[in-house]
Motif scaffolding. Structure first.
Motif, PDB file in Angstrom:
ATOM      1  N   HIS A 163      -9.363   4.332   8.866  1.00 47.83           N
ATOM      2  CA  HIS A 163     -10.041   4.556   7.597  1.00 47.83           C
ATOM      3  C   HIS A 163      -9.267   5.603   6.807  1.00 47.83           C
ATOM      4  O   HIS A 163      -9.277   6.775   7.146  1.00 47.83           O
ATOM      5  CB  HIS A 163     -11.476   5.015   7.840  1.00 47.83           C
ATOM      6  CG  HIS A 163     -12.238   4.061   8.703  1.00 47.83           C
ATOM      7  ND1 HIS A 163     -12.640   2.824   8.272  1.00 47.83           N
ATOM      8  CD2 HIS A 163     -12.629   4.155   9.995  1.00 47.83           C
ATOM      9  CE1 HIS A 163     -13.261   2.202   9.252  1.00 47.83           C
ATOM     10  NE2 HIS A 163     -13.264   2.990  10.309  1.00 47.83           N
ATOM     11  N   GLN A 164      -8.618   5.151   5.764  1.00 50.85           N
ATOM     12  CA  GLN A 164      -7.798   6.034   4.942  1.00 50.85           C
ATOM     13  C   GLN A 164      -8.426   6.215   3.572  1.00 50.85           C
ATOM     14  O   GLN A 164      -9.085   5.317   3.052  1.00 50.85           O
ATOM     15  CB  GLN A 164      -6.392   5.459   4.779  1.00 50.85           C
ATOM     16  CG  GLN A 164      -5.590   5.486   6.048  1.00 50.85           C
ATOM     17  CD  GLN A 164      -5.301   6.908   6.486  1.00 50.85           C
ATOM     18  OE1 GLN A 164      -4.843   7.732   5.705  1.00 50.85           O
ATOM     19  NE2 GLN A 164      -5.586   7.208   7.736  1.00 50.85           N
ATOM     20  N   ASN A 165      -8.200   7.381   2.985  1.00 50.87           N
ATOM     21  CA  ASN A 165      -8.699   7.693   1.658  1.00 50.87           C
ATOM     22  C   ASN A 165      -7.540   8.183   0.794  1.00 50.87           C
ATOM     23  O   ASN A 165      -6.763   9.018   1.235  1.00 50.87           O
ATOM     24  CB  ASN A 165      -9.768   8.775   1.728  1.00 50.87           C
ATOM     25  CG  ASN A 165     -10.962   8.318   2.534  1.00 50.87           C
ATOM     26  OD1 ASN A 165     -11.636   7.376   2.163  1.00 50.87           O
ATOM     27  ND2 ASN A 165     -11.205   8.970   3.648  1.00 50.87           N
TER      28      ASN A 165
ATOM     29  N   HIS B 161     -10.287  -2.116   9.584  1.00 46.80           N
ATOM     30  CA  HIS B 161      -9.809  -0.936   8.870  1.00 46.80           C
ATOM     31  C   HIS B 161     -10.227  -0.980   7.402  1.00 46.80           C
ATOM     32  O   HIS B 161     -10.499  -2.038   6.860  1.00 46.80           O
ATOM     33  CB  HIS B 161      -8.290  -0.832   8.983  1.00 46.80           C
ATOM     34  CG  HIS B 161      -7.828  -0.588  10.377  1.00 46.80           C
ATOM     35  ND1 HIS B 161      -6.852   0.317  10.685  1.00 46.80           N
ATOM     36  CD2 HIS B 161      -8.209  -1.115  11.565  1.00 46.80           C
ATOM     37  CE1 HIS B 161      -6.647   0.343  11.981  1.00 46.80           C
ATOM     38  NE2 HIS B 161      -7.457  -0.529  12.535  1.00 46.80           N
TER      39      HIS B 161
ATOM     40  N   LEU C 116      -9.338   0.991   3.490  1.00 50.96           N
ATOM     41  CA  LEU C 116      -8.612   1.909   2.626  1.00 50.96           C
ATOM     42  C   LEU C 116      -9.512   2.137   1.413  1.00 50.96           C
ATOM     43  O   LEU C 116      -9.910   1.184   0.749  1.00 50.96           O
ATOM     44  CB  LEU C 116      -7.280   1.314   2.190  1.00 50.96           C
ATOM     45  CG  LEU C 116      -6.470   2.112   1.182  1.00 50.96           C
ATOM     46  CD1 LEU C 116      -6.106   3.489   1.744  1.00 50.96           C
ATOM     47  CD2 LEU C 116      -5.217   1.353   0.790  1.00 50.96           C
TER      48      LEU C 116
ATOM     49  N   LEU D  50       0.817  -1.214   0.000  1.00 50.27           N
ATOM     50  CA  LEU D  50       0.000   0.000   0.000  1.00 50.27           C
ATOM     51  C   LEU D  50       0.845   1.256   0.000  1.00 50.27           C
ATOM     52  O   LEU D  50       0.448   2.267  -0.560  1.00 50.27           O
ATOM     53  CB  LEU D  50      -0.946   0.024   1.198  1.00 50.27           C
ATOM     54  CG  LEU D  50      -2.122  -0.939   1.100  1.00 50.27           C
ATOM     55  CD1 LEU D  50      -3.012  -0.779   2.316  1.00 50.27           C
ATOM     56  CD2 LEU D  50      -2.915  -0.727  -0.155  1.00 50.27           C
TER      57      LEU D  50
ATOM     58  N   LEU E  93      -0.378  -1.561   6.186  1.00 49.37           N
ATOM     59  CA  LEU E  93      -0.385  -0.188   6.741  1.00 49.37           C
ATOM     60  C   LEU E  93       0.816   0.048   7.618  1.00 49.37           C
ATOM     61  O   LEU E  93       0.711   0.301   8.805  1.00 49.37           O
ATOM     62  CB  LEU E  93      -1.689   0.052   7.516  1.00 49.37           C
ATOM     63  CG  LEU E  93      -2.947   0.017   6.692  1.00 49.37           C
ATOM     64  CD1 LEU E  93      -4.150   0.319   7.558  1.00 49.37           C
ATOM     65  CD2 LEU E  93      -2.885   0.994   5.536  1.00 49.37           C
TER      66      LEU E  93
ATOM     67  N   HIS F  49      -3.920  -6.070   7.528  1.00 48.83           N
ATOM     68  CA  HIS F  49      -3.640  -4.708   7.990  1.00 48.83           C
ATOM     69  C   HIS F  49      -2.172  -4.523   8.349  1.00 48.83           C
ATOM     70  O   HIS F  49      -1.545  -3.557   7.942  1.00 48.83           O
ATOM     71  CB  HIS F  49      -4.537  -4.380   9.185  1.00 48.83           C
ATOM     72  CG  HIS F  49      -4.287  -3.051   9.778  1.00 48.83           C
ATOM     73  ND1 HIS F  49      -3.383  -2.851  10.792  1.00 48.83           N
ATOM     74  CD2 HIS F  49      -4.822  -1.847   9.500  1.00 48.83           C
ATOM     75  CE1 HIS F  49      -3.368  -1.572  11.111  1.00 48.83           C
ATOM     76  NE2 HIS F  49      -4.238  -0.945  10.348  1.00 48.83           N
TER      77      HIS F  49
ATOM     78  N   TYR G  57     -10.051   4.092  -2.205  1.00 44.02           N
ATOM     79  CA  TYR G  57      -9.453   4.838  -3.296  1.00 44.02           C
ATOM     80  C   TYR G  57     -10.536   5.600  -4.045  1.00 44.02           C
ATOM     81  O   TYR G  57     -11.565   5.019  -4.417  1.00 44.02           O
ATOM     82  CB  TYR G  57      -8.757   3.898  -4.288  1.00 44.02           C
ATOM     83  CG  TYR G  57      -7.495   3.301  -3.745  1.00 44.02           C
ATOM     84  CD1 TYR G  57      -6.309   4.012  -3.812  1.00 44.02           C
ATOM     85  CD2 TYR G  57      -7.499   2.044  -3.160  1.00 44.02           C
ATOM     86  CE1 TYR G  57      -5.145   3.472  -3.317  1.00 44.02           C
ATOM     87  CE2 TYR G  57      -6.333   1.505  -2.652  1.00 44.02           C
ATOM     88  CZ  TYR G  57      -5.160   2.216  -2.730  1.00 44.02           C
ATOM     89  OH  TYR G  57      -4.013   1.697  -2.220  1.00 44.02           O
TER      90      TYR G  57
ATOM     91  N   ILE H 111       0.137   6.244   5.335  1.00 45.70           N
ATOM     92  CA  ILE H 111      -1.136   5.552   5.364  1.00 45.70           C
ATOM     93  C   ILE H 111      -1.230   4.839   6.702  1.00 45.70           C
ATOM     94  O   ILE H 111      -0.635   3.810   6.928  1.00 45.70           O
ATOM     95  CB  ILE H 111      -1.261   4.561   4.192  1.00 45.70           C
ATOM     96  CG1 ILE H 111      -1.160   5.322   2.879  1.00 45.70           C
ATOM     97  CG2 ILE H 111      -2.554   3.796   4.270  1.00 45.70           C
ATOM     98  CD1 ILE H 111      -1.180   4.442   1.651  1.00 45.70           C
TER      99      ILE H 111
END
Length: 162
Positions: free
Chosen positions: A19-21, A76, A78, A5, A161, A157, A80, A15
């Motif tokens: 919760h990542q964008n 979690h 991710l 990632l 991450l 995860h 996009y 990252i």
């Protein structure tokens, strides 16, 4: 797949968190054009490509921004913000309904217009649907086994991450 990632977007951002964008500014076919989004005749739904949710670029085609959720273990996610290449008719239909109640029923078929490594999904067929009328449509299904795996697998995860 360790640390894949961190190489995905090339955005240089850390990252981490639950919760990542990650938002792709342009579709890959637009990046291949000499003037990219500055190509004469380009139409965008907003003032910049980063803000836009729809665009049409001569020599590249029409696109709608959609969300590609990647489920990670430990609860979690991710997500996009990618581009889906659509037909001109679908772009017009999307524009006509984006801010209307009919948006809740929007369903788009197209081709993924961003390369998401390590999966090499560029130009993979996909369907996007609206999960929440206040959000961008989500990629929900694909006839392609690789994209289906990405959409339905929970990815580790701890390995992703870092």
């Amino acid at each position: 797949m360790e640390q894949w990632l961190g190489r995905l977007c090339g955005c240089g951002q850390s990252i981490d968190g639950a919760h990542q964008n990650v938002r792709f500014t342009l579709p890959d076919p637009v990046l291949e054009l000499p003037a990219a989004e500055a190509t004469p005749g380009t139409w965008m739904s907003h003032g910049t490509a980063r803000e836009s949710v729809m665009m049409q670029v001569p020599g590249a085609g029409p696109f709608v921004r959609v969300l590609l959720p990647i489920q990670l273990d430990q609860g979690h996610t991710l997500t996009y913000g990618v581009w889906l290449a659509v037909s001109p008719d679908d772009l017009q239909r999307t524009f006509a309904t984006w801010w209307e109640p009919e948006y809740a029923d929007l369903r788009l078929n197209g081709l993924l217009a961003n390369s998401i490594h390590p999966w090499d999904l560029l130009y993979t067929p996909a369907t996007a649907t609206v999960r929440n009328p206040n959000e961008t449509p989500y990629l929900t299904t694909s006839p392609d086994p690789s994209l289906t795996t990405v959409l339905t697998t929970t990815w580790p995860h701890e390995k992703t991450l870092r």
